[in-house]
Structure formats: C-alpha cells, structure tokens
Design an enzyme around this catalytic site. Structure first.
Site, mmCIF file in Angstrom:
data_model
loop_
_atom_site.group_PDB
_atom_site.id
_atom_site.type_symbol
_atom_site.label_atom_id
_atom_site.label_comp_id
_atom_site.label_asym_id
_atom_site.label_seq_id
_atom_site.Cartn_x
_atom_site.Cartn_y
_atom_site.Cartn_z
ATOM 1 N N CYS A 2 45.492 43.625 40.412
ATOM 2 C CA CYS A 2 46.952 43.697 40.373
ATOM 3 C C CYS A 2 47.422 43.776 41.815
ATOM 4 C CB CYS A 2 47.409 44.955 39.634
ATOM 5 S SG CYS A 2 46.766 45.090 37.981
ATOM 6 N N ARG A 27 47.479 37.782 42.813
ATOM 7 C CA ARG A 27 46.520 38.806 42.381
ATOM 8 C C ARG A 27 46.632 39.105 40.895
ATOM 9 N NH1 ARG A 27 44.391 41.717 46.502
ATOM 10 N NH2 ARG A 27 44.019 43.477 45.116
ATOM 11 N N TRP A 74 47.648 42.296 36.283
ATOM 12 C CA TRP A 74 46.634 41.551 35.543
ATOM 13 C C TRP A 74 46.062 42.564 34.573
ATOM 14 C CZ3 TRP A 74 41.346 41.518 34.533
ATOM 15 C CH2 TRP A 74 40.823 40.311 34.013
ATOM 16 N N ASN A 99 46.573 49.848 40.918
ATOM 17 C CA ASN A 99 45.636 48.735 40.750
ATOM 18 C C ASN A 99 44.256 49.354 40.618
ATOM 19 O OD1 ASN A 99 44.115 46.385 40.831
ATOM 20 N ND2 ASN A 99 44.100 46.327 43.065
ATOM 21 N N GLY A 100 43.541 49.024 39.538
ATOM 22 C CA GLY A 100 42.181 49.547 39.353
ATOM 23 C C GLY A 100 41.998 50.033 37.931
ATOM 24 N N GLU A 479 30.322 23.968 40.978
ATOM 25 C CA GLU A 479 31.638 24.259 41.555
ATOM 26 C C GLU A 479 32.676 23.284 41.027
ATOM 27 O OE1 GLU A 479 33.310 26.354 42.928
ATOM 28 O OE2 GLU A 479 34.942 25.352 43.986
ATOM 29 N N LYS A 483 36.066 24.324 39.005
ATOM 30 C CA LYS A 483 37.418 23.898 39.413
ATOM 31 C C LYS A 483 38.152 23.253 38.248
ATOM 32 C CE LYS A 483 38.017 25.505 43.276
ATOM 33 N NZ LYS A 483 37.118 26.524 42.842
ATOM 34 N N GLU A 486 38.926 25.992 35.457
ATOM 35 C CA GLU A 486 39.842 27.101 35.785
ATOM 36 C C GLU A 486 41.247 26.587 36.093
ATOM 37 O OE1 GLU A 486 39.079 29.405 39.298
ATOM 38 O OE2 GLU A 486 38.397 27.695 40.446
ATOM 39 N N HIS A 502 16.253 18.085 29.085
ATOM 40 C CA HIS A 502 15.650 19.252 28.405
ATOM 41 C C HIS A 502 16.633 19.888 27.428
ATOM 42 C CE1 HIS A 502 12.128 19.014 30.954
ATOM 43 N NE2 HIS A 502 12.923 18.866 31.994
ATOM 44 N N LYS A 601 43.416 36.136 41.903
ATOM 45 C CA LYS A 601 42.741 35.660 43.109
ATOM 46 C C LYS A 601 41.625 36.597 43.535
ATOM 47 C CE LYS A 601 42.048 33.099 46.705
ATOM 48 N NZ LYS A 601 41.409 31.772 46.525
HETATM 49 C C1 AGP Z 1 37.261 30.399 42.720
HETATM 50 O O1 AGP Z 1 37.920 29.141 42.451
HETATM 51 C C2 AGP Z 1 37.481 31.353 41.621
HETATM 52 N N1 AGP Z 1 38.882 31.634 41.530
HETATM 53 C C3 AGP Z 1 36.617 32.591 41.620
HETATM 54 O O2 AGP Z 1 35.414 32.192 41.018
HETATM 55 C C4 AGP Z 1 36.265 33.260 42.967
HETATM 56 O O3 AGP Z 1 35.463 32.423 43.728
HETATM 57 C C5 AGP Z 1 35.478 34.539 42.662
HETATM 58 O O4 AGP Z 1 36.312 35.407 41.932
HETATM 59 C C6 AGP Z 1 34.953 35.249 43.908
HETATM 60 O O5 AGP Z 1 36.029 35.630 44.720
HETATM 61 P P1 AGP Z 1 35.697 36.139 46.211
HETATM 62 O O6 AGP Z 1 35.088 34.994 46.942
HETATM 63 O O7 AGP Z 1 37.024 36.550 46.769
HETATM 64 O O8 AGP Z 1 34.734 37.294 46.098
#
Ligand code: AGP
Length: 606
Positions: A2, A27, A74, A99-100, A479, A483, A486, A502, A601
C-alpha cells in the site's frame, strides 16, 4: 503493497496529500482515502477503486486543514470495500494509515473489544488506531504511546497516526515496510518512498526497523523500539518531479521501455572503474573469494537471476543457485560452498526477497543487494550494494529495471571471471565493448512498435500463448510470458524449448500462438527443431530473433527481427520485442497498462 502519506504544517494540505497519493498509486489501487484535521476535528473521504474515484469525491467534498494522512490500498486483511479503506479513525480521536500486516491483530482486537472498543472494519490496521487511542486515553505522551504500541504489535508495518488533540503532530513507525520522513520548510511529510515526497522536499530521513518518530512541522524526533532517542541521518534524495512524469508518453511503461538505452548506459557507468574497465563494488579479493552464488529474487527479477546464472557459470566457472525468494525464505538451505547471496530487486522492498536475504545472511552468506532504489531496505541491510541506475520505475510491469539488472549482471559476470582468471583482460574488455554498444542497438529496436502492433492486435483474442527459449533465452521466454499475462490478462507460459516434447507439446493446437526466442548461438539448431515440432502440430510460430538467424526458422508465421548482437547479449536485445508485444497487446485490449488489476509495484507483504 500500500502507499501511505502524511503532512503536518501545510495550509490546505488535502490537495498535496492527493497529489502524493498519485505518485504512490503504483503500490496498490483497490481503494484510497484522505483524512485531515479540520477546525471541527477529523474529516475524511474514502473511495473504492483507483485514485480517480477519490479525486472525484474530493472535488465534491473538499477537506480543510493543515495536517492529514492519505492511503492507497492493496487489500490484504479485509475485502475491497469503503469501510475497509484507509484511513481508519478510532472514536473520532485517532486517525491512522498503515502498510503491512499485523500478525497478532486478532488477539489485540479481542483484548480491545473486551475493554469496550468497537470496530468499524475487518482490517488489522484499524486495531492500530485503537491501540494508540487506548494509550492516549491512559494519559501517555506521544513518545510513550509510540513505544507502548510498538511493544504490543507483531508483524510488518509502515504507519502514520494522528491524535485529534495534537493537530500538528504525527506518530510514524516502520518495520520491514518502507517509510520516509520528509523535512520541508515549515512543514514535514511522511511517505512510503521518496517519490511520494519528490515535489515537496528532497531532505529525507529513512527510519530503521522498529524506529518510531514524533513528527511536527519543524522537527522529527526519532526513537528506537524501547523509546530511546536515536539519530538517523538526513539524506538528499535524487527523485524529482520530472523523473515521475510520463514525459509525453501514453503510459509510464511506454516511457520506461524507451528509457532502456539510458538505463543501460547509466548502469554500465556504475559498473565501470576509474581506469575505464569493468568493475564491481566488490574488491578483487572479494571476487576471488566467491566460491558459489545464491541468487534471491521474485518475478521478473528472478528471471534476471536465471539469465545471470548462464553468464556467471560460462564465464567465471562459479556455481550459481537461482532461488525463488519466497521459497528460499522458509527452506533450510545447505549453503555448503555458496559464499555469497545476491538479492535482486528493483524496488529493494519486496519482502519475500528481503526476508530471503536475511535468511541467507543468518546462514553465513555475504549479502549483496542488486537494487534500483539506493535508499531501499534491501540496500540498507545488504553488506554491499551493486546498483542499477534505471531511474524510478513507475509502471507496475518491470521493463527498464530488468534490462538494467541484466546490464549489471553481465558486467559482474565478466569482472568476476577476469578476477578469477577464467577469462583474460582482453575478453573482459571485449565484453565491455559489446555492452557499450548496446544502448544504440537497443535504441534501434524501439522502432519495432509499428511492426509489432498488428501482431499485438491479433493476440488480443488469444486464450493462451506459449513462449519458448533455449539456454540463456529460456528465462527471457519466462519473462515474456509474465509480461503478457500481467498486462493483458491472457494466460501465457514460458518453457525451455527442449522441454516441450516432455509434455507441454500436448497443449499445441491449431493456431496456438507460440512466441519463440532464438539467437545465433550454439543451440540455435536445436531450438529451431523444437519449433518445427510445434509448427508441425498447427502452432502459430511468432519468431523473435536476430537478423542473421531469421532464415533458420523458414516455417515461422511471423518474424520479428532485432539487430545482430554478441550471443552473450542476446537476452537483453530479445527482451525488448516481447516487452513491446505485451505492452501493445494490453493497450489494444484496453487493460490498465501501468496499474494492472490485482497487482502492485512493490510487494511488501509475504
Ligand atoms: C514485474 O513485471 C512484476 N511486476 C513483478 O514480478 C516484480 O518483478 C516482482 O514483484 C519483484 O519486484 P522487485 O524487483 O521490486 O523485488
């Protein structure tokens, strides 16, 4: 996960709080709210959904006052609803944003209920407001109340609380979740990170775990968990307003894709010694003492670790173990020959990665933080920092930070290899030269948006997509799949090309999009035959490759080519088209590119 903000001593602070929340929305954006201390007491607006909903409420019902708190959520405890939105106010006397996760919130809630407290939400955060209320009602000072509340709670927190009888004061505290205190001219601020405070001040104090502070318009008194006064340095942070605007692009993600040449150049500069050769923050002796490396990361950063393993093992002949941070955190790893743990994190605040790094440190490994935020918790706790210099990354989907991580890691691999004698200085300098050329080559791939747009449009109706890569391109396939899923919410999976036969090849059906990454490297032929197997079963092959390798897969349905590059650097170059593909597919689908649903984020909960 958050975002929290607070202000004391600023006339009509509500607009400032809202503006700071906009810079923290990445966030988390399930709900948001602002409370101010008006003449009549606390007044508050809260709204479910993205910050635009709160902005509308604020226009309809402006809030007055020179101090207040704001929050963008969040959801962790308690569903997404207005009553679970922060801020929370206890008995019209104590307002709080948090936050937490408070692990022992249920027991505390029961105790407080037994003492007559009534709760309006299901959140663990509201319990904090009532703990402060109980402390003040017992006649405690702010300092005593801070120490008392921190002594009762277990878990992670970044919090800011206000008492209605002390309108020019905030009590702020943190444990494992980030928090920055901003010192202005006649006003003071608090925020989850320096970006939130960028237009207000660059004089920032970062609390350490279990610190709390009493913040007034012209002071910040800091105490440790026992209530003993401590000193924390004031740092001048780099974040500025210009670094957190879209700069004319439609989305932060689009801007950050275009910033990748600079991200490489700035990160390379940080990995280049005064003698102009590749270097790292580790001394030559340090590098020679490395017998084995554990890489700890999550998400995209984990895929950067997976790429680095190929480089480090091939160049430096040092064993590397790539660990998903949240798994490593609770494992009982046998560290054996592993002497060094590298925690890779864009934010430097991912709690999974932070806790895994602590776990590795407790097991005796030397910890290195490869982070993009120099003032972050991982940076502060690691025994040594290896910085990426991508600049603030606002888009929730990581792009330039990933490329910067790969830049730092290939530099590290080459410097480690030369220090250990597995490559000579000439080969190290050759690699350095190739990396120097990357910003302009990557810059040329940024022209692919128009070529990829029709392909992205055709993907918008796909139910699923596979990404294939072999050897060092396997993590890039992972990756690329991340992308796409997400950003556009289309199911996608990345596989090692050789693994398809396999089992996963059973997924192949007519027209299934298979995005295939291929470079002119040692495994090119094998990778091509793996694609043939998929194509023969009806897959739609979308080849992403270097110009010189495009002919190898003459059965591809579509081909995206990038300039030729040394095989070592293919992962960086081939990443850009899959970033663009995911961005444009999401844009075509109309999803929220910079703030995809359910994501945040920086994941600062475990
Ligand atoms: C990346 O596109 C994602 N949003 C997510 O997987 C991110 O890489 C992951 O949460 C790790 O974040 P960080 O690199 O800030 O630790």
């Amino acid at each position: 996960m958050c975002g929290i903000v607070g202000v004391v001593g600023l006339q009509d602070c509500a607009e400032t709080l809202l503006d700071s929340l906009k810079r923290l929305e990445y966030r988390g954006y399930d709900s948001s709210g602002i409370v101010t201390r008006a003449a009549e007491g606390f007044v508050m607006n809260r709204a479910v959904g993205k910050l635009g909903a709160l902005s509308a409420t604020m226009r309809d019902r402006p809030l007055s006052g020179r101090s207040g708190l704001g929050h963008t959520r969040w959801a962790t405890h308690g569903g997404v609803s207005e009553r679970n939105a922060h801020p929370h106010i206890a008995n019209n006397k104590v307002a709080i944003v948090h936050n937490g996760i408070i692990e022992n919130h249920a027991a505390l809630r029961d105790e407080l209920r037994a003492a007559g407290h009534e709760f309006a939400s299901e959140t663990d955060s509201e319990v904090l407001a009532h703990l402060f209320l109980a402390a003040f009602d017992q006649g405690m000072s702010a300092q005593e109340a801070g120490a008392a509340v921190l002594s009762q709670i277990e878990g992670t927190f970044a919090l800011a609380a206000m008492h209605v009888d002390h309108p020019d004061m905030m009590i702020v505290a943190r444990n494992a979740s980030p928090l920055a205190i901003g010192l202005g001219d006649g006003a003071s601020f608090v925020g989850s990170d320096a970006i939130a405070l960028a237009p207000l001040t660059r004089n920032v104090i970062y609390l350490k775990d279990n610190d709390f502070a009493i913040v007034t318009p012209d002071s910040a008194q800091i105490f440790d968990a026992a209530g003993v006064s401590v000193h924390r340095e004031v740092v001048i942070v780099a974040a500025s307003q210009g670094m957190v605007d879209k700069g004319g692009f439609r989305h932060f993600m689009e801007k950050e894709i275009h910033e990748q040449p600079d991200a490489i150049a700035h990160t390379l500069a940080a990995m280049t010694g005064t003698d102009g050769t590749l270097s790292t923050p580790l001394s030559r002796d340090d590098l020679q003492a490395i017998d084995g490396i554990v890489m700890l990361a999550a998400g995209t950063s984990h895929y950067a670790a997976m790429v680095a393993r190929y480089w480090i093992e091939a160049l430096a002949r040092v064993p590397v173990s790539c660990e998903i941070a949240s798994e490593y955190r609770y494992r009982k790893p046998v560290t054996g020959a592993f002497t060094t743990a590298i925690a890779i994190s864009q934010s430097g605040e991912s709690l999974d990665t932070l806790m895994a790094m602590r776990h590795a440190g407790e097991a005796g490994l030397r910890t290195v933080g490869l982070v993009n935020v120099p003032e972050s918790t991982i940076a502060r706790e690691a025994s040594l920092v290896m910085p990426t210099r991508a600049g603030p990354e606002i888009g929730v989907a990581s792009t330039k930070a990933f490329i910067a991580q790969l830049t730092a890691l290939i530099c590290f691999a080459a410097a480690l290899a030369e220090a250990r004698g597995s490559i000579d200085a000439q080969r190290r300098d050759e690699i350095h030269e190739h990396i120097r050329g990357l910003p302009s080559i990557i810059g040329r791939t940024l022209g692919l948006f128009d070529d990829i747009r029709p392909l992205a449009h055709s993907l918008t109706t796909a139910r699923s997509a596979l990404y294939l890569g072999r050897d060092v391109l396997f993590p890039v396939a992972m990756e690329g799949a991340l992308k796409l899923k997400e950003l556009s919410y289309i199911h996608a999976e990345g596989f090692a090309s050789g693994e398809m036969k396999h089992g996963p090849i059973a997924l192949i059906e007519e027209g299934l999009p298979v995005i295939a990454l291929l470079a002119a490297d040692e495994v090119m032929g094998k990778a091509a035959s793996n694609l043939q197997e998929a194509s023969a079963r009806g897959a739609r092959i979308i080849l992403v490759t270097e110009e010189r390798a495009a002919h190898v897969v003459d059965f591809a349905d579509q081909v995206i080519t990038v300039p030729n590059v040394d095989p070592l650097l293919a992962p960086l170059l081939l990443t850009v088209p899959v970033q663009i593909l995911a961005y444009l597919t999401a844009f075509e689908k109309g999803t929220d590119v910079d703030q995809p649903r359910n994501l945040a984020k920086s994941v600062t909960v475990e």
